[in-house]
Design an enzyme around this catalytic site. Structure first.
Site, PDB file in Angstrom:
ATOM      1  N   LYS A  33       0.861  -1.185   0.000  1.00 48.35           N
ATOM      2  CA  LYS A  33       0.000   0.000   0.000  1.00 48.35           C
ATOM      3  C   LYS A  33       0.895   1.231   0.000  1.00 48.35           C
ATOM      4  CE  LYS A  33      -3.485   2.385   2.727  1.00 48.35           C
ATOM      5  NZ  LYS A  33      -4.471   2.282   3.793  1.00 48.35           N
TER       6      LYS A  33
ATOM      7  N   LYS B  38      -2.222  -1.499  -3.873  1.00 44.10           N
ATOM      8  CA  LYS B  38      -3.093  -0.334  -3.776  1.00 44.10           C
ATOM      9  C   LYS B  38      -2.276   0.941  -3.836  1.00 44.10           C
ATOM     10  CE  LYS B  38      -5.935   1.987  -0.447  1.00 44.10           C
ATOM     11  NZ  LYS B  38      -6.266   2.139   0.925  1.00 44.10           N
TER      12      LYS B  38
ATOM     13  N   TYR C 116     -15.267   1.183  -6.524  1.00 42.48           N
ATOM     14  CA  TYR C 116     -16.506   1.919  -6.272  1.00 42.48           C
ATOM     15  C   TYR C 116     -17.427   1.863  -7.489  1.00 42.48           C
ATOM     16  CZ  TYR C 116     -13.547   3.598  -2.491  1.00 42.48           C
ATOM     17  OH  TYR C 116     -12.712   3.644  -1.406  1.00 42.48           O
TER      18      TYR C 116
HETATM   19  C1  PBG Z   1      -7.318   3.216   5.798  1.00 44.13           C
HETATM   20  C2  PBG Z   1      -7.604   3.142   4.340  1.00 44.13           C
HETATM   21  C3  PBG Z   1      -7.443   4.134   3.363  1.00 44.13           C
HETATM   22  C4  PBG Z   1      -7.927   3.591   2.178  1.00 44.13           C
HETATM   23  C5  PBG Z   1      -8.330   2.287   2.459  1.00 44.13           C
HETATM   24  N1  PBG Z   1      -8.103   2.035   3.804  1.00 44.13           N
HETATM   25  C6  PBG Z   1      -6.972   5.539   3.448  1.00 44.13           C
HETATM   26  C7  PBG Z   1      -5.601   5.851   3.845  1.00 44.13           C
HETATM   27  O1  PBG Z   1      -4.723   4.989   3.977  1.00 44.13           O
HETATM   28  O2  PBG Z   1      -5.387   7.043   4.088  1.00 44.13           O
HETATM   29  C8  PBG Z   1      -8.002   4.297   0.855  1.00 44.13           C
HETATM   30  C9  PBG Z   1      -9.074   3.824  -0.057  1.00 44.13           C
HETATM   31  C10 PBG Z   1      -9.396   4.751  -1.179  1.00 44.13           C
HETATM   32  O3  PBG Z   1      -8.776   5.831  -1.375  1.00 44.13           O
HETATM   33  O4  PBG Z   1     -10.319   4.399  -1.926  1.00 44.13           O
HETATM   34  N2  PBG Z   1      -5.981   3.087   6.133  1.00 44.13           N
HETATM   35 ZN    ZN Z   2      -5.455   3.764   8.214  1.00 46.58          ZN
END
Ligand code: PBG
Ligand code: ZN
Length: 324
Positions: free
Chosen positions: A195, A248, A313
């Site tokens: 991520k 991601k 989405y």
């Molecule tokens: C929580 C989380 C996030 C997303 C999924 N889980 C936000 C972040 O890390 O700030 C992002 C999902 C999206 O942008 O669609 N940690």
């Molecule tokens: Zn988080």
């Protein structure tokens, strides 16, 4: 043999020919639909930065879950927006927290719809970071037991899969151990293994009220410039017991999806994140892009890069397009 005997256009002449030789196909069973949940009752609220997406009060979830199941979408991914935030994100592991209530409501209304729960603290902490903050730094090891507690309470509420997204080291191991100790050996872990610290999460943070109140997430989420590091993250999470792994965001990271697919055999998910969705929606609203063609192209590309599962989405619209 070359041109003029060889003509690659021969197999593109009609839609029937193109269908016959198509290499990648999207199926509704590849899709996961994210849901934002708030406490209490009332109307669903549209999210300004994500047109077509809503925050659902728990009492509106049964109807929504039935509709999603009817469309053939196999799974939802839940994000909670609690009423109460504090330094240690207590509402995340409250047995009667928003996700725990939501999970029970969905499993009752649509038992075959898989409930995947996002495991993180950022929506629940007053500072908006994904872990416990000590002296201005997100403390890895102190966060692990809270994540494990959160995962356990989601499993107890009926979650089918838990999905840690916090990027702390060792969280998959901590969660696996906590689940196994309490008899939840059969609950799989979908790890947000690679991520990235991404600007594309902007609309999500507005939707989930989870923006960090100071600093950013670069001390725990990955640097966008790195791909070898992504492979190490995935390797580590698999070693700790992840059943499925995720890359991601998706669209700016198709090379990472491909590298992970080639290096590992675990089921691979890709998250087509909020900013990717918002860009398409904004251009469609301006009349600059055709929505259906753009979305199908984007999701096909994510699948072609090697994703087995796509969290998006757009899932409900895609499901209805695929059935017509
Ligand atoms: C929580 C989380 C996030 C997303 C999924 N889980 C936000 C972040 O890390 O700030 C992002 C999902 C999206 O942008 O669609 N940690
Ligand atoms: Zn988080």
């Amino acid at each position: 043999m070359g041109f003029p005997q060889l003509r690659l256009r021969r197999l593109r002449r009609t839609e029937s020919l193109r269908r016959l030789v198509r290499e990648t196909s999207l199926d509704v069973s590849d899709l996961v639909y994210p849901l934002f949940v708030i406490e209490g009752r009332g109307d669903k609220q549209e999210i300004a930065s994500m047109p077509g997406m809503f925050r659902f009060p728990v009492d509106r979830l049964p109807g929504e879950a039935e509709e999603i199941a009817r469309l053939g979408i196999p799974a939802v991914l839940l994000f909670g927006i609690p009423e109460h935030k504090d330094e240690v994100g207590s509402a995340a592991y409250d047995p009667d927290g928003v996700i725990q209530q939501a999970t029970r409501a969905i499993k009752q209304a649509a038992p075959d719809l898989l409930v995947i729960t996002d495991i993180c603290l950022c929506e629940y902490t007053s500072h908006g970071h994904c872990g416990v903050v000590v002296d201005g730094y997100v403390d890895n090891d102190r966060t692990l037991s809270l994540l494990a507690r959160t995962a356990l309470s989601h499993a107890e509420a009926g979650a089918d899969i838990v999905a840690p997204s916090d990027m702390m080291d060792g969280r998959v191991k901590a969660i696996r151990q906590a689940l196994d100790e309490k008899g939840w050996q059969h609950v799989p872990i979908l790890s947000y293994a690679s991520k990235y610290a991404s600007a594309f999460y902007g609309p999500f943070r507005e939707a989930a009220e989870s923006a960090p109140q100071f600093g950013d997430r670069r001390s725990y989420q990955m640097d966008a410039a790195n791909v070898r590091e992504a492979l190490r993250e995935v390797e580590q999470d698999i070693a700790e017991g992840a059943d499925m792994v995720m890359v991601k965001p998706a669209l700016a990271y198709l090379d990472v999806i491909r590298r992970v697919r080639d290096a590992f055999n675990h089921p691979l998910a890709a998250f087509n994140v909020s900013g990717e969705y918002a860009m398409v929606k904004a251009a469609v609203r301006q009349g600059w892009l055709d929505e259906r063609q753009t979305v199908m192209e984007v999701l096909t590309a994510i699948k072609r890069a090697g994703a087995d599962v796509i969290i998006t989405y757009h899932a409900k619209e895609v499901a209805s397009w695929l059935s017509t």
